[in-house]
Design a protein around this motif. Structure first.
Motif, PDB file in Angstrom:
ATOM      1  N   CYS A  99      -3.761 -22.439  -1.063  1.00 42.55           N
ATOM      2  CA  CYS A  99      -4.859 -22.844  -1.883  1.00 42.55           C
ATOM      3  C   CYS A  99      -4.699 -21.965  -3.344  1.00 42.55           C
ATOM      4  N   CYS A 104      -9.486 -18.622  -4.653  1.00 39.67           N
ATOM      5  CA  CYS A 104      -8.199 -18.214  -4.205  1.00 39.67           C
ATOM      6  C   CYS A 104      -7.301 -17.589  -5.391  1.00 39.67           C
ATOM      7  N   CYS A 144     -13.166 -20.719   0.670  1.00 36.27           N
ATOM      8  CA  CYS A 144     -13.275 -19.892  -0.400  1.00 36.27           C
ATOM      9  C   CYS A 144     -13.965 -18.488  -0.137  1.00 36.27           C
TER      10      CYS A 144
HETATM   11  S1  FES Z   1     -10.890 -21.738  -3.526  1.00 36.47           S
HETATM   12 FE1  FES Z   1      -9.077 -21.548  -1.804  1.00 36.47          FE
HETATM   13  S2  FES Z   1     -10.322 -22.357  -0.340  1.00 36.47           S
HETATM   14 FE2  FES Z   1     -11.742 -22.765  -1.691  1.00 36.47          FE
END
Ligand code: FES
Length: 376
Positions: A99, A104, A144
């Protein structure tokens, strides 16, 4: 979103067929939908084809279109729209989806991608030399709160560091991916705070007060529900919703009557007073695990996933200082501790006993052997 196209001809197999098991599953899945609406099964069938072959081939798209009586272009549209579908060959042991969305990214996803670049291939969707691994960057995968994270197959691996991702990749590459517990890779339970709950715990005075109030209310409600029903009427048909609602309102509007009824129930021979489900077990209870004097070098109980500094302090107060003690807990003892910590089954869900056994037997090395990851 990048342009998504089918893989080059050189990668496309000549034909596709579901294996026997998947063919039966596909027939059943199609039958779930009304006649004339079978095309609603297109996504599950494409996903099953991907699970079978690792990616969605042109032949699979055509086969599924024929099965659902759809034009090829309609199935192609679906397959190219959803990024869950891989349109070219990916690693046979793991395709790592990193991600790269803001939460992330702020928590270190770029470091994770660097690991993928150095261990797998500099470019996404390119396989390593052996063809066992591949990777790609994806948008938010909905975890997240435990960023940064990756998804491999249907599982997510969260709270990652580059070092931990590197270990995970090596484990998958060795064919042992199933030994890794998905989810947070640190001392976090689901999306709770690191180290254990910090609010609404049994030690939290506010939670205690509200929990005590809840217990009182539940007990009064249970008593009032039971009180007006004499044994001879116990076989009556179930109350209607309206009757039930009226009964549930009784303790709120008539607390004195509720107390009177409750007393009457308590006094009926053979009728046990309801025990509040959330009551903390007594320290005198026979199922309380035996405690010991604090040893000179107590074990670091925080190595057990689910035990943070606060919980470790509570365990110490109970005389629990070593892995061997936790490893020896029987069911009744686990239930006692679970109730005392108000954990609602978490000790068994996190398998403290198995973790403690491994740590008692061989420390971190044994833990890694058993769980495929470092403790905490
Ligand atoms: S920003 Fe990575 S899982 Fe939501």
């Amino acid at each position: 979103m990048s342009v998504r196209r089918l893989a080059e001809d050189q990668f496309q197999p000549a034909a596709f067929a579901f294996n026997d098991e998947n063919a039966v599953w596909a027939d059943k899945t199609i039958q779930k939908y009304p006649v004339g609406r079978q095309q609603s099964a297109v996504i599950p069938l494409l996903m099953r084809a991907q699970e079978q072959d690792g990616w969605v081939t042109r032949a699979a798209i055509e086969k599924i279109a024929n099965m659902l009586d759809m034009a090829y272009i309609r199935v192609l549209e679906v397959a190219t729209f959803y990024t869950q579908f891989q349109l070219g060959p990916v690693g046979t042991r793991a395709h790592i989806q990193v991600c790269g969305t803001t939460p992330c990214m702020l928590r270190g996803s770029e470091g994770l991608m660097s690991v993928c670049k150095s261990k797998i291939h500099h470019h996404p969707f390119e396989r390593n030399a052996e063809g066992t691994l591949s990777w790609e960057e994806v948008e938010c995968l909905g975890a997240c709160v435990n960023a940064p994270m990756v998804m491999i197959g249907k599982d997510t691996y969260e709270d990652l560091t580059p070092e931990r991702l590197s270990e995970i990749i090596d484990t998958f590459d060795a064919g042992n991916g199933a030994s890794i517990t998905p989810g947070p890779q640190i001392d976090r339970h689901f999306s709770s705070p690191e180290g254990g709950p910090t609010s609404l715990t049994s030690e939290d005075p506010k939670a205690k007060k509200s929990s005590a109030k809840k217990v009182e209310t539940e007990a009064a409600t249970a008593k009032v529900d039971a009180a007006p029903v004499p044994p001879s009427e116990a076989a009556r048909p179930k109350s209607t919703d309206a009757e039930t609602n009226a009964a549930l309102k009784t303790p709120v509007t008539a607390p004195k009557a509720a107390a009177k009824n409750a007393k009457a129930v308590e006094e009926q021979p053979g009728v046990a007073a309801p025990v509040p489900a959330t009551a903390k077990p007594s320290l005198e209870d026979k199922n309380r695990p035996a405690g010991i004097e604090k040893p000179a070098t107590p074990d670091d109980l925080k190595l057990i996933s689910g035990v943070g500094p606060k919980i470790e302090g509570t365990l110490h107060e109970l005389g629990i200082f070593t892995f061997a003690q936790v490893a020896g807990w029987k069911k009744a003892e686990r239930e006692w501790v679970d109730g005392y910590l108000n954990f609602k089954g978490r000790i068994d869900r996190d398998d403290w006993v198995k973790q403690a056994k491994a740590l008692a037997k061989g420390g971190e090395a044994e833990y890694i052997k058993v769980f495929g990851k470092k403790p905490r």
